[in-house]
Design a protein around this motif. Sequence first.
Motif, PDB file in Angstrom:
ATOM      1  N   SER A 113      -3.194 -16.342  19.286  1.00  0.00           N
ATOM      2  CA  SER A 113      -2.671 -16.963  20.496  1.00  0.00           C
ATOM      3  C   SER A 113      -1.822 -18.179  20.166  1.00  0.00           C
ATOM      4  CB  SER A 113      -3.843 -17.350  21.409  1.00  0.00           C
ATOM      5  OG  SER A 113      -4.609 -16.216  21.754  1.00  0.00           O
ATOM      6  N   THR A 114      -2.300 -19.005  19.245  1.00  0.00           N
ATOM      7  CA  THR A 114      -1.526 -20.181  18.867  1.00  0.00           C
ATOM      8  C   THR A 114      -0.213 -19.795  18.208  1.00  0.00           C
ATOM      9  OG1 THR A 114      -3.643 -21.297  18.492  1.00  0.00           O
ATOM     10  CG2 THR A 114      -1.664 -22.364  17.644  1.00  0.00           C
ATOM     11  N   SER A 115      -0.188 -18.714  17.472  1.00  0.00           N
ATOM     12  CA  SER A 115       1.049 -18.265  16.842  1.00  0.00           C
ATOM     13  C   SER A 115       2.061 -17.825  17.890  1.00  0.00           C
ATOM     14  CB  SER A 115       0.750 -17.109  15.878  1.00  0.00           C
ATOM     15  OG  SER A 115       0.272 -15.976  16.587  1.00  0.00           O
ATOM     16  N   ASN A 116       1.606 -17.277  19.010  1.00  0.00           N
ATOM     17  CA  ASN A 116       2.523 -16.931  20.101  1.00  0.00           C
ATOM     18  C   ASN A 116       3.231 -18.169  20.639  1.00  0.00           C
ATOM     19  OD1 ASN A 116       2.101 -14.223  20.000  1.00  0.00           O
ATOM     20  ND2 ASN A 116       0.982 -14.068  21.928  1.00  0.00           N
ATOM     21  N   LEU A 117       2.475 -19.239  20.820  1.00  0.00           N
ATOM     22  CA  LEU A 117       3.065 -20.490  21.314  1.00  0.00           C
ATOM     23  C   LEU A 117       4.106 -21.016  20.337  1.00  0.00           C
ATOM     24  CD1 LEU A 117       3.070 -22.817  23.370  1.00  0.00           C
ATOM     25  CD2 LEU A 117       1.208 -23.856  22.061  1.00  0.00           C
ATOM     26  N   ILE A 118       3.778 -21.029  19.051  1.00  0.00           N
ATOM     27  CA  ILE A 118       4.723 -21.507  18.039  1.00  0.00           C
ATOM     28  C   ILE A 118       5.942 -20.587  17.965  1.00  0.00           C
ATOM     29  CG2 ILE A 118       5.021 -21.982  15.579  1.00  0.00           C
ATOM     30  CD1 ILE A 118       2.047 -22.659  15.467  1.00  0.00           C
ATOM     31  N   PHE A 119       5.708 -19.280  18.075  1.00  0.00           N
ATOM     32  CA  PHE A 119       6.812 -18.332  17.978  1.00  0.00           C
ATOM     33  C   PHE A 119       7.762 -18.458  19.164  1.00  0.00           C
ATOM     34  CE2 PHE A 119       8.607 -13.976  18.253  1.00  0.00           C
ATOM     35  CZ  PHE A 119       9.205 -13.945  17.007  1.00  0.00           C
ATOM     36  N   HIS A 120       7.213 -18.632  20.368  1.00  0.00           N
ATOM     37  CA  HIS A 120       8.052 -18.823  21.555  1.00  0.00           C
ATOM     38  C   HIS A 120       8.885 -20.105  21.432  1.00  0.00           C
ATOM     39  CE1 HIS A 120       7.395 -15.676  24.470  1.00  0.00           C
ATOM     40  NE2 HIS A 120       6.095 -15.682  24.240  1.00  0.00           N
ATOM     41  N   THR A 121       8.273 -21.174  20.968  1.00  0.00           N
ATOM     42  CA  THR A 121       8.996 -22.441  20.833  1.00  0.00           C
ATOM     43  C   THR A 121      10.111 -22.337  19.798  1.00  0.00           C
ATOM     44  OG1 THR A 121       6.935 -23.609  21.375  1.00  0.00           O
ATOM     45  CG2 THR A 121       8.715 -24.889  20.402  1.00  0.00           C
ATOM     46  N   ALA A 122       9.803 -21.738  18.643  1.00  0.00           N
ATOM     47  CA  ALA A 122      10.828 -21.580  17.608  1.00  0.00           C
ATOM     48  C   ALA A 122      11.951 -20.659  18.068  1.00  0.00           C
ATOM     49  CB  ALA A 122      10.182 -21.030  16.332  1.00  0.00           C
ATOM     50  N   PHE A 123      11.593 -19.637  18.817  1.00  0.00           N
ATOM     51  CA  PHE A 123      12.603 -18.702  19.317  1.00  0.00           C
ATOM     52  C   PHE A 123      13.554 -19.388  20.294  1.00  0.00           C
ATOM     53  CE2 PHE A 123      13.900 -15.321  22.335  1.00  0.00           C
ATOM     54  CZ  PHE A 123      14.542 -14.476  21.444  1.00  0.00           C
ATOM     55  N   ARG A 155       2.113  -9.214  22.228  1.00  0.00           N
ATOM     56  CA  ARG A 155       0.705  -9.051  22.591  1.00  0.00           C
ATOM     57  C   ARG A 155       0.143 -10.407  22.986  1.00  0.00           C
ATOM     58  NH1 ARG A 155      -4.133  -7.116  18.496  1.00  0.00           N
ATOM     59  NH2 ARG A 155      -5.849  -7.276  20.002  1.00  0.00           N
ATOM     60  N   VAL A 156      -0.454 -10.480  24.179  1.00  0.00           N
ATOM     61  CA  VAL A 156      -0.916 -11.745  24.736  1.00  0.00           C
ATOM     62  C   VAL A 156      -2.426 -11.677  24.942  1.00  0.00           C
ATOM     63  CG1 VAL A 156      -0.730 -13.374  26.652  1.00  0.00           C
ATOM     64  CG2 VAL A 156       1.291 -12.124  25.871  1.00  0.00           C
ATOM     65  N   ASP A 157      -3.114 -12.712  24.494  1.00  0.00           N
ATOM     66  CA  ASP A 157      -4.542 -12.834  24.734  1.00  0.00           C
ATOM     67  C   ASP A 157      -4.752 -13.432  26.123  1.00  0.00           C
ATOM     68  OD1 ASP A 157      -7.245 -13.024  24.631  1.00  0.00           O
ATOM     69  OD2 ASP A 157      -7.338 -14.488  23.002  1.00  0.00           O
ATOM     70  N   LYS A 158      -5.179 -12.616  27.072  1.00  0.00           N
ATOM     71  CA  LYS A 158      -5.288 -13.047  28.468  1.00  0.00           C
ATOM     72  C   LYS A 158      -6.367 -14.101  28.669  1.00  0.00           C
ATOM     73  CE  LYS A 158      -3.734  -8.529  30.122  1.00  0.00           C
ATOM     74  NZ  LYS A 158      -4.056  -7.349  30.983  1.00  0.00           N
ATOM     75  N   ASP A 159      -7.381 -14.123  27.817  1.00  0.00           N
ATOM     76  CA  ASP A 159      -8.489 -15.055  28.000  1.00  0.00           C
ATOM     77  C   ASP A 159      -8.248 -16.405  27.325  1.00  0.00           C
ATOM     78  OD1 ASP A 159      -9.873 -13.067  29.366  1.00  0.00           O
ATOM     79  OD2 ASP A 159     -10.713 -12.234  27.508  1.00  0.00           O
ATOM     80  N   ALA A 160      -7.151 -16.544  26.600  1.00  0.00           N
ATOM     81  CA  ALA A 160      -6.911 -17.780  25.856  1.00  0.00           C
ATOM     82  C   ALA A 160      -6.343 -18.899  26.716  1.00  0.00           C
ATOM     83  CB  ALA A 160      -5.969 -17.514  24.683  1.00  0.00           C
ATOM     84  N   GLY A 161      -5.771 -18.578  27.844  1.00  0.00           N
ATOM     85  CA  GLY A 161      -5.162 -19.606  28.680  1.00  0.00           C
ATOM     86  C   GLY A 161      -3.656 -19.600  28.570  1.00  0.00           C
ATOM     87  N   VAL A 162      -3.008 -20.211  29.568  1.00  0.00           N
ATOM     88  CA  VAL A 162      -1.555 -20.146  29.660  1.00  0.00           C
ATOM     89  C   VAL A 162      -0.864 -20.911  28.535  1.00  0.00           C
ATOM     90  CG1 VAL A 162      -1.385 -22.164  31.176  1.00  0.00           C
ATOM     91  CG2 VAL A 162       0.378 -20.405  31.280  1.00  0.00           C
ATOM     92  N   VAL A 163      -1.530 -21.929  27.968  1.00  0.00           N
ATOM     93  CA  VAL A 163      -0.918 -22.734  26.911  1.00  0.00           C
ATOM     94  C   VAL A 163      -1.147 -22.103  25.545  1.00  0.00           C
ATOM     95  CG1 VAL A 163      -0.858 -24.998  25.808  1.00  0.00           C
ATOM     96  CG2 VAL A 163      -1.151 -24.826  28.277  1.00  0.00           C
ATOM     97  N   LYS A 164      -2.356 -21.713  25.268  1.00  0.00           N
ATOM     98  CA  LYS A 164      -2.681 -21.203  23.941  1.00  0.00           C
ATOM     99  C   LYS A 164      -2.024 -19.859  23.649  1.00  0.00           C
ATOM    100  CE  LYS A 164      -7.125 -23.584  23.515  1.00  0.00           C
ATOM    101  NZ  LYS A 164      -8.590 -23.407  23.326  1.00  0.00           N
ATOM    102  N   ASN A 165      -1.902 -19.015  24.670  1.00  0.00           N
ATOM    103  CA  ASN A 165      -1.298 -17.697  24.413  1.00  0.00           C
ATOM    104  C   ASN A 165       0.218 -17.710  24.479  1.00  0.00           C
ATOM    105  OD1 ASN A 165      -0.742 -17.822  27.151  1.00  0.00           O
ATOM    106  ND2 ASN A 165      -2.296 -16.321  27.733  1.00  0.00           N
ATOM    107  N   GLY A 166       0.839 -18.881  24.689  1.00  0.00           N
ATOM    108  CA  GLY A 166       2.295 -18.995  24.671  1.00  0.00           C
ATOM    109  C   GLY A 166       2.985 -18.674  25.959  1.00  0.00           C
TER     110      GLY A 166
END
Length: 462
Positions: A10-20, A135-146
């Motif tokens: 989930s944290t990698s999704n957030l980093i990947f969205h920001t870098a993208f 792929r998004v982890d629905k239970d991680a929260g709107v911030v952690k899953n990116g």
Amino acid sequence: MPSSTSLIFSTSNLIFHTAFAVSLTLIFSFLKIPALFLHGLHTYIHPDDVNPNSNSSSSGIRAAIRRPSAIDSEQPKPRKKSKEKFEFDESKAQIFRLKLNEGHIQSRIYFKEFYSAFNFSLIALFSLLLHRFLRVDKDAGVVKNGTIIPLLIGFVGFCRLLFLIVRVGFETSASKRLEKQLSFVFGVLGFVLGLIVIFEVVPKWVLDFEFRSLDGLGKFVLAVFMGCIVGYLYIPALRNSRAFWLGTDQIRCNLSIISCGWFSRMLLVASYIMGIFTSLLWISPFAELLVNKNIDCRNESKMVCKNGDVMELAGSIGMPRSDFDNIRRWCLLITGFLQLLTVRPNVQMFLNEAVLCWYQRLHASKVPDMDYSRAKVFLHNHYLCLVVVQFFFPATTVLLLLGLSQFDDNFLKGISLVSNSLLYSALVKELALFTAWWIIFVWAVLNSAILALYRHGTLYVS
């Protein structure tokens, strides 16, 4: 408690969205896509704006329409004076065509605003598209899953376009006073229609939307927003209808310089037809023709109804509700994409409209008054990017809102300010989808009504 693997993912999704998003910002700052988007369009100027001592062929300027006897000559020869001496100098009647490049486009008013809005909208669309396939982890929260990154970028992109179309609408000299008055009148009518729809004054079976989660104030604000959309879309729809009328050569002027090619004409017609068809998909009487409400699931030659009875598939019509909802979203996507493709042909027809005005004024009398056509050519050049914004707004907002409506059912989970995340997530998705449909519906209705007035002869291009 979530596992370490899901937390890292989930944290990698957030980093990947920001870098993208940051990478796209840097890339678009070098590519200058908005200028390339308008590059190659032909604008027109009068010879008074051209230095007579310079070579017109070397500067990229050439006469758009010349007399047949002057085809082989470098400069058009003036007509021989008849016995009656007129003061009109025909050498000043030629109009010249100029191919727009980046330097010309940057000098137009509202170019910087269009440039930034175009780039930011592209970043938002690509970010929403990336989120759709990750792929998004629905239970991680709107911030952690990116999810927070495409959500904020998409919402800010929509707000920027909305503020820009409002700013363009307040430009005093860009449209006639009557057009602004009619825009206000249609905005009030749209507000009244919004109240009728939102407060369910009309029967519930008319529109396939429900706003039970909204309170009275929320419904009133939504009705005001619906009226504003109608008011600010009237002038762009009027210009779009004129572009369609000229691009498809409905006036039969037989001037090849005014009409567009077959591919652009096909895009204009396809965009218009697709807009009408998509707007009807949320009208319940039309939707009932395509949906079989008795279907709950399908298994080859049989189907099971909600009451458990088994019915033969032969002789039944319609499709499952889930398939119909997917088709409606695909139609919204296709309609927005087609409208985005028709921006260039529409802008070219807007510039060609000045040529038609020049041609009409030139042949109106033996001593034509070219001041009006000269002013019209200048204004069409001056407000080029303003008109681009008006054509660009409906298509891009529809695509952005459609992307915002494709989040998960509980995408607001993890926000402390939201008490019932599931309820408000569904409401946000429904409002985004409704606003996208409302823009398409208003655009289709206004264009159809204006084209009908052109066909009847009440309106005409001049």
